[in-house]
Design a protein around this motif. Structure first.
Motif, short mmCIF file in Angstrom:
data_model
loop_
_atom_site.label_atom_id
_atom_site.label_comp_id
_atom_site.label_asym_id
_atom_site.label_seq_id
_atom_site.Cartn_x
_atom_site.Cartn_y
_atom_site.Cartn_z
N ALA A 7 0.81 -1.22 0.00
CA ALA A 7 0.00 0.00 0.00
C ALA A 7 0.84 1.27 0.00
N CYS A 8 2.01 1.22 0.57
CA CYS A 8 2.89 2.41 0.60
C CYS A 8 3.40 2.67 -0.81
N GLU A 9 3.14 3.85 -1.31
CA GLU A 9 3.58 4.20 -2.67
C GLU A 9 5.06 4.57 -2.65
N PRO A 10 5.90 3.77 -3.34
CA PRO A 10 7.32 4.14 -3.37
C PRO A 10 7.51 5.40 -4.22
N PRO A 11 8.48 6.22 -3.89
CA PRO A 11 8.69 7.45 -4.66
C PRO A 11 9.18 7.12 -6.07
N ALA A 12 8.80 7.94 -7.00
CA ALA A 12 9.26 7.78 -8.38
C ALA A 12 10.69 8.28 -8.49
N ALA A 13 11.51 7.53 -9.16
CA ALA A 13 12.88 7.97 -9.40
C ALA A 13 12.85 9.12 -10.40
N SER A 28 14.88 11.43 -4.51
CA SER A 28 14.65 10.20 -5.26
C SER A 28 15.80 9.22 -5.09
N GLY A 29 16.57 9.41 -4.05
CA GLY A 29 17.71 8.53 -3.80
C GLY A 29 17.34 7.29 -3.03
N MET A 30 17.73 7.25 -1.79
CA MET A 30 17.52 6.08 -0.95
C MET A 30 16.04 5.90 -0.63
N LEU A 31 15.59 4.64 -0.68
CA LEU A 31 14.22 4.33 -0.30
C LEU A 31 14.13 4.18 1.22
N THR A 32 13.02 4.55 1.77
CA THR A 32 12.78 4.29 3.18
C THR A 32 12.50 2.80 3.33
N GLU A 33 12.51 2.33 4.55
CA GLU A 33 12.23 0.91 4.81
C GLU A 33 10.84 0.53 4.28
N ASP A 34 9.84 1.37 4.56
CA ASP A 34 8.48 1.10 4.10
C ASP A 34 8.39 1.08 2.57
N ALA A 35 9.08 2.01 1.91
CA ALA A 35 9.05 2.07 0.45
C ALA A 35 9.74 0.84 -0.15
N LEU A 36 10.84 0.40 0.46
CA LEU A 36 11.53 -0.78 -0.04
C LEU A 36 10.67 -2.03 0.13
N SER A 38 7.51 -2.07 0.19
CA SER A 38 6.43 -1.92 -0.78
C SER A 38 6.86 -2.42 -2.15
N VAL A 39 8.06 -2.10 -2.57
CA VAL A 39 8.57 -2.55 -3.87
C VAL A 39 8.64 -4.08 -3.89
N VAL A 40 9.15 -4.67 -2.83
CA VAL A 40 9.25 -6.14 -2.75
C VAL A 40 7.86 -6.77 -2.76
N ALA A 41 6.93 -6.21 -1.99
CA ALA A 41 5.57 -6.74 -1.93
C ALA A 41 4.89 -6.63 -3.29
N ARG A 42 5.08 -5.53 -3.99
CA ARG A 42 4.48 -5.35 -5.32
C ARG A 42 5.04 -6.38 -6.30
N GLU A 46 2.94 -9.36 -8.28
CA GLU A 46 3.03 -9.60 -9.73
C GLU A 46 3.45 -11.04 -10.02
N LEU A 47 4.36 -11.57 -9.23
CA LEU A 47 4.85 -12.93 -9.43
C LEU A 47 3.75 -13.97 -9.20
N VAL A 48 3.07 -13.89 -8.06
CA VAL A 48 2.08 -14.93 -7.75
C VAL A 48 0.80 -14.77 -8.57
#
Length: 105
Positions: A7-13, A28-36, A38-42, A46-48
């Motif tokens: 649900a956490c929207e990662p920032p756009a590079a 747009s550099g380092m991702l926060t823990e929540d944003a990271l 979020s990227v893994v969860a997204r 997509e995979l499953v």
């Protein structure tokens, strides 16, 4: 849990053009823990959700490794997560077993 993490929207590079060239824009550099997470969860969603990719999801043949990886869509399926890591260890162990068997017999 996965949906909540995604649900956490990662920032756009973003890029910034400066006199010294192109560089990442501020913020747009380092991702926060929540944003990271979020990227893994997204990526997991997509995979499953993709049956063809999900079918290619494979566990490493090594008895001690717990890695999962995606086999290629065509061509020969991989046996190990990494040839450098588990593949090399398995081949070296097989070589030692063959050598020991030859020495005994």
């Amino acid at each position: 849990m996965v949906n909540g993490l995604a649900a956490c929207e990662p920032p756009a590079a973003r890029l910034e053009l400066t006199a010294g060239g192109v560089r990442p824009a501020p913020g747009s550099g380092m991702l926060t823990e929540d944003a990271l997470l979020s990227v893994v969860a997204r990526d997991l969603i997509e995979l499953v959700a993709d049956a063809s990719r999900r079918e290619r999801l494979t566990s490493c043949a090594s008895e001690v490794c717990r890695m999962l990886y995606l086999n290629p869509p065509s061509g020969r399926a991989r046996q190990w997560c990494s040839m450098r890591r588990c593949g090399n260890n398995a081949k070296a162990a097989a070589h030692r077993r063959r050598r020991a068997a030859t020495a005994e017999g």
